[in-house]
Write a protein that holds these residues in place. Structure first.
Motif, PDB file in Angstrom:
ATOM      1  N   GLU A  11       0.849  -1.186   0.000  1.00  0.00           N
ATOM      2  CA  GLU A  11       0.000   0.000   0.000  1.00  0.00           C
ATOM      3  C   GLU A  11       0.889   1.242   0.000  1.00  0.00           C
ATOM      4  N   ASN A  13       0.456   4.385   0.334  1.00  0.00           N
ATOM      5  CA  ASN A  13       0.269   5.380   1.395  1.00  0.00           C
ATOM      6  C   ASN A  13       0.805   4.899   2.731  1.00  0.00           C
ATOM      7  N   ILE A  14       0.644   3.630   3.002  1.00  0.00           N
ATOM      8  CA  ILE A  14       1.160   3.102   4.263  1.00  0.00           C
ATOM      9  C   ILE A  14       2.684   3.114   4.233  1.00  0.00           C
ATOM     10  N   SER A  17       3.871   6.552   5.012  1.00  0.00           N
ATOM     11  CA  SER A  17       3.823   6.943   6.425  1.00  0.00           C
ATOM     12  C   SER A  17       4.916   6.252   7.225  1.00  0.00           C
ATOM     13  N   MET A  55      -0.403  -9.380   4.197  1.00  0.00           N
ATOM     14  CA  MET A  55      -1.148  -9.626   2.959  1.00  0.00           C
ATOM     15  C   MET A  55      -0.537  -8.877   1.799  1.00  0.00           C
ATOM     16  N   ALA A  84      -3.491  -6.382   8.708  1.00  0.00           N
ATOM     17  CA  ALA A  84      -4.845  -5.882   8.859  1.00  0.00           C
ATOM     18  C   ALA A  84      -5.764  -7.005   9.329  1.00  0.00           C
ATOM     19  N   ARG A  85      -5.218  -8.201   9.404  1.00  0.00           N
ATOM     20  CA  ARG A  85      -6.004  -9.330   9.899  1.00  0.00           C
ATOM     21  C   ARG A  85      -5.579  -9.597  11.329  1.00  0.00           C
ATOM     22  N   GLY A  86      -6.432  -9.325  12.256  1.00  0.00           N
ATOM     23  CA  GLY A  86      -5.986  -9.331  13.637  1.00  0.00           C
ATOM     24  C   GLY A  86      -6.359 -10.555  14.440  1.00  0.00           C
ATOM     25  N   ARG A  87      -6.680 -11.659  13.773  1.00  0.00           N
ATOM     26  CA  ARG A  87      -7.157 -12.797  14.569  1.00  0.00           C
ATOM     27  C   ARG A  87      -6.003 -13.468  15.309  1.00  0.00           C
ATOM     28  N   THR A 104      -1.158  -5.043  14.912  1.00  0.00           N
ATOM     29  CA  THR A 104      -2.377  -5.015  14.113  1.00  0.00           C
ATOM     30  C   THR A 104      -2.649  -3.608  13.580  1.00  0.00           C
ATOM     31  N   LYS A 105      -2.997  -3.556  12.279  1.00  0.00           N
ATOM     32  CA  LYS A 105      -3.362  -2.270  11.672  1.00  0.00           C
ATOM     33  C   LYS A 105      -4.812  -1.953  12.029  1.00  0.00           C
ATOM     34  N   PRO A 106      -5.248  -0.715  12.186  1.00  0.00           N
ATOM     35  CA  PRO A 106      -4.339   0.438  12.269  1.00  0.00           C
ATOM     36  C   PRO A 106      -3.629   0.470  13.621  1.00  0.00           C
ATOM     37  N   PHE A 107      -2.427   0.954  13.603  1.00  0.00           N
ATOM     38  CA  PHE A 107      -1.609   0.932  14.826  1.00  0.00           C
ATOM     39  C   PHE A 107      -1.371   2.355  15.324  1.00  0.00           C
ATOM     40  N   SER A 108      -0.932   2.409  16.577  1.00  0.00           N
ATOM     41  CA  SER A 108      -0.528   3.711  17.107  1.00  0.00           C
ATOM     42  C   SER A 108       0.900   3.979  16.652  1.00  0.00           C
ATOM     43  N   THR A 109       1.106   5.137  15.995  1.00  0.00           N
ATOM     44  CA  THR A 109       2.446   5.410  15.457  1.00  0.00           C
ATOM     45  C   THR A 109       3.479   5.501  16.568  1.00  0.00           C
TER      46      THR A 109
ATOM     47  N   THR C 686      -5.649   2.569   8.362  1.00  0.00           N
ATOM     48  CA  THR C 686      -4.273   2.616   8.826  1.00  0.00           C
ATOM     49  C   THR C 686      -3.585   3.888   8.325  1.00  0.00           C
ATOM     50  N   ARG C 689      -5.099   6.923  10.139  1.00  0.00           N
ATOM     51  CA  ARG C 689      -4.644   7.094  11.519  1.00  0.00           C
ATOM     52  C   ARG C 689      -3.172   7.520  11.557  1.00  0.00           C
ATOM     53  N   PHE C 691      -1.294   9.078   9.321  1.00  0.00           N
ATOM     54  CA  PHE C 691      -1.021  10.477   8.934  1.00  0.00           C
ATOM     55  C   PHE C 691      -1.651  11.458   9.889  1.00  0.00           C
ATOM     56  N   GLU C 693      -1.897  11.046  13.108  1.00  0.00           N
ATOM     57  CA  GLU C 693      -0.986  11.097  14.250  1.00  0.00           C
ATOM     58  C   GLU C 693       0.280  11.860  13.906  1.00  0.00           C
TER      59      GLU C 693
END
Lengths: 123, 67, 902
Positions: A11, A13-14, A17, A55, A84-87, A104-109, C686, C689, C691, C693
């Motif tokens: 991705e 954009n991810i 970041s 993924m 992104a699959r958090g199981r 797990t996404k979304p995560f705290s930066t 994701t 969140r 960006f 943050e």
């Protein structure tokens, strides 16, 4: 000497970041857009840390992780798996394959950067 | 179930006996014997007979639950 | 040559040994440690089939006819394969109803008919008499060869007629071991053991003699066969020859199969003497093995005989044994032949004597009031006496037959005549076991007809000179009636010919009689009891009679003796837990028990008459038949329903399993769907969140970076919104909750609107769009907005995949065969063939190789498909190699009917 981080995700954009965050934390950053590119990047000079999406097309994160752990010379490389699959079963699988963290996404930066620093032994 | 299967197998064996030791199979082997000038027919008849007995023994001696 | 005295002495010693064995067998059985209760002894007792015919006659026949002797042994092999079903049912039936012989078996099945029992007995006796004569002939011939003395009476030498001596000795043996008790259904363990022993002796001696002849006088099988071919004896290795065709081969196999089942002595050892039906299983393959072994040396020995003595002879084995110069071998072979003959004579005479006493003599005695026989207090002695006399008379008749006519025929010829005679029992036996509607009239007509045909076509020609006018020209000069070529059938040998005609008449009679006559009430009852024996044995018949226990006791005592009668009643009382008081009236079970006990002694038909004499009102009437029929149909209905239930249950189980599997699949699919949706939602989240943050935590962000990040935020939010809309659409459509707004419109107009809506996107990327619209299309009926959504979707899809420079999209519309068509072609990379179908599935793009392109929701094409299909159309993709992708859909033209309804 700066620690090197390899960001692997499909991705854009991810990736953007993560690249920004890691650079800001003082690491040298390299980017791969799928599993195959990631392994190719490792062949050159193994980085200190891998931020690995699960993924992905071509090779998925689990497979990349498994292959890395099969090579003793890459054992020093720490791995944080991002998914992104958090199981729970998937988390277990990632850790069993030799990942050091499973996020797990979304995560705290902040937390992600914190964990990366911890793993690399940077204060 | 096992009895039915056994019955069917024995029936098949019976047909086989008719086929291999009846007309026309015996006629063919007899002709072959005339052609080769060797005793093919006695070997064929007794050999087939023996094999059918063997097959029957295998079918009938299969372990099965007692009634 | 052996001294005559030695031969006589050894023969007597052998017979004494046989007595000892039989007596040992009886004593062990009485002590409850029977020696015959195992399948091997059972098999060996079945080998009573192999008589002097096998031991001597086969070799004689093989010397002229080659392999033509074999059908006599292949037939039994054939029928043995049916034993686990056929013989098992016969044994089960005979045990259930106290059957004493084959005559009794048939009589009981066809309404306890004394007439049928008598007829069967007469046929059996006449058919078997020559067969007994054959054995006597073989034994005296073998004595003659072994001692070098003539077998003729009055010739110098032994000073005694050897055949007569053998007959007398055999009669004594049979009387001693075959008629010790009156109860014929009881086993004769001593006799069976002796027969098993004799079967072992004849097999071993034949194998020993064969080995020594083939490997001593010659260099083995190969040598003999080679010499036969050299000596122009090649025809001895053949099946067919003059007077013996392949049809004969087949028919004689069938004939022997039949004889193996219904010869009185075979019925005796296989059915009456059987101690455990489970033995049948192993005997079914051991018996053929025995037959194979005993025949192994027949052909080479026969050829050896012809090679050495120049002519075939029934006594070839013995003659060749003498050639070896080994006296002990001559003696051994002689004893082997003797054992083969004696075993047959003993069992056959016991079986026949039982039939003669139970089915011929006793019924006559009982029905002849002038004799006062029926009133005598103790008849058990009389029954035994009749049976013993029967044995003696049979053997003397056999001897007489041998003296009068027997000397002119080969052993096998005589034997086959007998086979064909008893083969007449096969149609009624099979009908008895398996055809409920076969009746007494049919059985009588068939049996009598077959018997007469047999007499005319086979026995008569054997009794008159072969050149008599009757045989060559036919009776009264009518050629079609010639006994050996009836109705012009000339292709077969006489035995096959007789078999074909006698069976034809027999079967025809059985069929005709059964169709024309009706079953009596008692017959219908018995037919059910036999055909459904596995379901019915042990079921007490309903009854409406009246009898006193004391009368039944007296009746039993008269035939069985008081001790055995009391024992039988006491046992029954104990088993059912009550005392049999003298004046008490007997119930149905007790009457049945008495009849069955009596049947074991004097046969089914006579027993029925006797019981009827002490029972009042026990008439088998329509009512009883109805009850039994009813019961039978209930049983069958019950089992049918049970079967159906179990089938239904099976089907239900399978359905459940399928449903379960489907559920598991659905569950898995749902899981997958949720996981995928979650993944698709989390991905833009994701970015958002992260960006957000970053914007929050990094105050000193460069202006261009801030603008870039904000742009990402907006785009990802839009993506999230689109995704949520699409998911909602898909689930609404799939749940059938979508609101459709139907209207009629022109597809071209929709296409124009869609192109206008996406014009910005195309302009931005510099993509050329070409319209090839048909114009004047017939109207379609659908939801206009939704259809526009489809076209927009396909347009933006195409825009996504065309190359960044020189992108080109062609939109086409048209009409054909009642449908309006739409196509959109791009010059992008195309779609790999394996994905042409799957791209219409939800989230298909996840994991495929196209994802380096800007992401869609993965639901667009799924929604398109749902919409098009909802309006009765079809959507698909094509991708000719190197030409990009084409998406097409068709929609039906609105019908005039629908227009009228508007």
């Amino acid at each position: 000497m700066g620690k090197r981080v390899l960001v692997v995700d499909d991705e854009p954009n991810i990736v953007m970041s993560l690249e920004f965050l890691m650079k800001r934390a003082g690491f040298e950053v390299q980017v791969a857009r799928n599993g195959r590119e990631a392994l190719a990047a490792l062949e050159g000079a193994p980085p200190d840390l891998l931020l690995l999406d699960v993924m992905m097309p071509e090779l998925d994160g689990y497979e990349v992780c498994e292959r890395i752990r099969q090579r003793p010379e890459w054992n020093a490389t720490k791995i944080i798996m991002l998914t992104a699959r958090g199981r729970d079963a998937e988390r277990q699988r990632g850790l069993a394959l030799g990942a050091d963290r499973y996020v797990t996404k979304p995560f705290s930066t902040r937390e992600l950067v914190e964990q990366a620093k911890q793993l690399l032994g940077v204060a | 179930m096992a009895r039915q299967r056994q019955g069917r197998l024995l029936g098949a064996l019976l047909l086989l006996l008719f086929l291999l030791l009846g007309y026309p199979a015996v006629l063919v082997v007899e002709e072959l014997q005339h052609h080769l000038g060797r005793p093919v027919l006695p070997v064929w008849v007794f050999g087939t007979w023996g094999l059918i007995i063997l097959a029957a023994a295998l079918i009938l001696e299969q372990p099965r639950e007692r009634r | 040559m052996l001294p005559a005295g030695l031969v006589l002495l050894l023969s007597l010693a052998y017979l004494v040994g046989l007595f000892a064995i039989a007596s040992w067998g009886d004593r062990r059985a009485e002590a409850g440690r029977s020696l015959i209760a195992n399948p091997l002894v059972y098999t060996l007792s079945l080998a009573v089939y192999c008589t002097a015919w096998t031991f001597y006659g086969s070799v004689g026949l093989a010397g002229t006819g080659g392999l033509a002797f074999l059908p006599v042994y292949l037939g039994p092999t054939l029928v043995c394969l049916l034993f686990p079903l056929l013989l098992h049912k016969m044994v089960h039936t005979a045990k259930a109803y106290g059957i004493t012989s084959i005559a009794d078996f048939l009589a009981a099945r066809f309404g306890k008919s004394a007439a049928l029992a008598g007829l069967v007995t007469i046929v059996a006796a006449i058919a078997v008499l020559p067969y007994i004569a054959l054995q006597l002939k073989a034994v005296s011939a073998s004595i003659a060869v072994a001692t070098g003395l003539s077998a003729e009476v009055g010739a110098p030498g032994l000073g005694i007629d050897t055949a007569l001596l053998v007959a007398i000795l055999m009669a004594a043996f049979a009387v001693l071991f075959g008629t010790r008790h009156i109860d014929a259904a009881e086993h004769h363990p001593g006799m069976v053991l002796a027969v098993a022993f004799e079967s072992t002796v004849k097999l071993l001696t034949f194998l020993i003699a064969g080995t020594i002849i083939v490997y001593g006088l010659f260099d083995g099988f190969g040598d003999i066969f080679a010499r036969a071919l050299d000596a122009e004896l090649g025809h001895l290795l053949d099946v067919s020859g003059p007077g013996f065709s392949h049809a004969d081969w087949l028919l004689l196999t069938l004939l022997s199969a039949a004889a193996f089942l219904v010869l009185p002595r075979q019925f005796q050892v296989a059915v009456i003497e059987n101690v455990d039906p489970d033995h049948i299983r192993r005997a079914s393959w051991l018996m053929p093995l025995y037959l194979l072994l005993i025949n192994l040396f027949v052909l080479p020995v026969a050829i050896a005989g012809v090679l050495l003595s120049g002519r075939p002879d029934d006594m070839t084995v013995l003659i060749l044994a003498e050639r070896t110069g080994l006296d002990w071998l001559v003696m051994l072979v002689f004893l082997g032949g003797l054992s083969a003959a004696t075993a047959m004579i003993i069992v056959e005479s016991v079986a026949l004597a039982t039939m003669i006493s139970n089915d011929l003599v006793i019924p006559v005695l009982l029905r002849w009031p002038a004799l006062g026989f029926a009133q005598r207090p103790d008849l058990s002695g009389v029954v035994l006496l009749v049976r013993r006399a029967g044995i003696v008379v049979l053997l003397l008749l056999g001897y007489g037959f041998y003296r009068l006519v027997g000397t002119g025929y080969g052993l096998v010829g005589i034997g086959l005549i007998a086979f064909c005679g008893v083969a007449q029992f096969v149609p009624p036996i099979l009908a008895a076991l398996y055809v409920r509607d076969a009746n007494l009239t049919g059985a009588m007509i068939g049996l009598a007809g077959g018997f007469l045909v047999w007499l005319y076509t086979l026995v008569l020609p054997a009794m008159i000179p072969p050149d008599s006018a009757l045989l060559t020209a036919g009776p009264f000069g009518i050629g079609l009636l010639r006994p050996q070529a009836l109705l012009g059938l000339e292709l077969l040998n006489p035995v096959s010919h007789a078999l074909v005609w006698s069976w034809t008449v027999n079967l025809g009679g059985l069929l005709l009689g059964s169709l024309l006559a009706t079953q009596s009430d008692l017959e219908r009852v018995q037919a059910l009891q036999f055909v459904d024996v596995y379901q019915r044995a042990g079921v007490t018949r309903p009854w409406h009679g009246e009898a006193r226990v004391e009368d039944l006791r007296a009746l039993l005592a008269r035939f069985l003796g008081k001790r055995r009668a009391d024992a039988a009643l006491a046992l029954d009382a104990r088993q059912r837990g009550r005392t049999a008081a003298g004046n008490a009236s007997a119930d149905a079970a007790l009457v049945q028990l008495a009849e069955r006990q009596l049947a074991r002694a004097i046969g089914t038909a006579s027993a029925r008459v006797m019981v009827a004499s002490v029972v009042r009102g026990e008439v088998v009437g329509p009512q009883e038949v109805m009850e039994i029929l009813d019961e039978a149909s209930q049983i069958m209905e019950y089992s049918r329903r049970l079967e159906q239930k179990s089938r239904e249950l099976e089907a239900a189980t399978a359905e459940l399993r399928q449903a379960n599997e489907r559920l598991r699949q659905l569950d898995h699919m749902k899981d997958e769907f949720i996981a995928t949706v979650s993944h698709e939602l989390r991905t833009p989240l994701t970015s958002i969140r992260s960006f957000s943050e970053i914007l929050r935590d990094v105050p000193d962000l460069a202006e261009d970076e801030r603008a870039q990040f904000l742009d990402v935020l907006v785009k990802e939010s839009e993506r999230l919104t689109r995704l949520i809309n699409d998911i909602l659409d898909v689930s609404k459509i799939e749940a059938g909750k979508m609101d459709w707004h139907l209207s009629r419109f022109d597809l071209d107009a929709v296409i124009e609107d869609a192109i206008a809506a996406t014009a910005g996107l195309f302009r931005e990327r510099g993509i050329v769009i070409e319209r090839r619209l048909a114009g004047g299309l017939p109207e379609i009926e659908a939801d206009r907005d939704r259809l526009q959504q489809v076209v927009i979707n396909l347009l933006s899809n195409a825009a996504k995949f065309v190359p960044e420079k020189g992108g080109r999209v062609i939109v086409t519309s048209g009409v054909e065969d009642g449908v309006v068509t739409f196509a959109i072609a791009d010059n992008g990379p195309g779609i790999p063939a394996q994905y042409l179908q799957t791209i219409f599935e939800r989230f298909h793009q996840v994991g495929d190789t196209l994802t380096s392109k800007p992401k869609g929701t993965g639901l667009g094409l799924t929604i398109c498909r749902h919409i098009v299909e909802h309006f009765g159309g079809r959507i698909w993709a094509e991708s000719p190699p190197g030409q990009g992708a084409v998406f097409r859909f068709v929609l039906p033209v609105a019908t005039p009917l629908a227009r009228a309804a508007e």
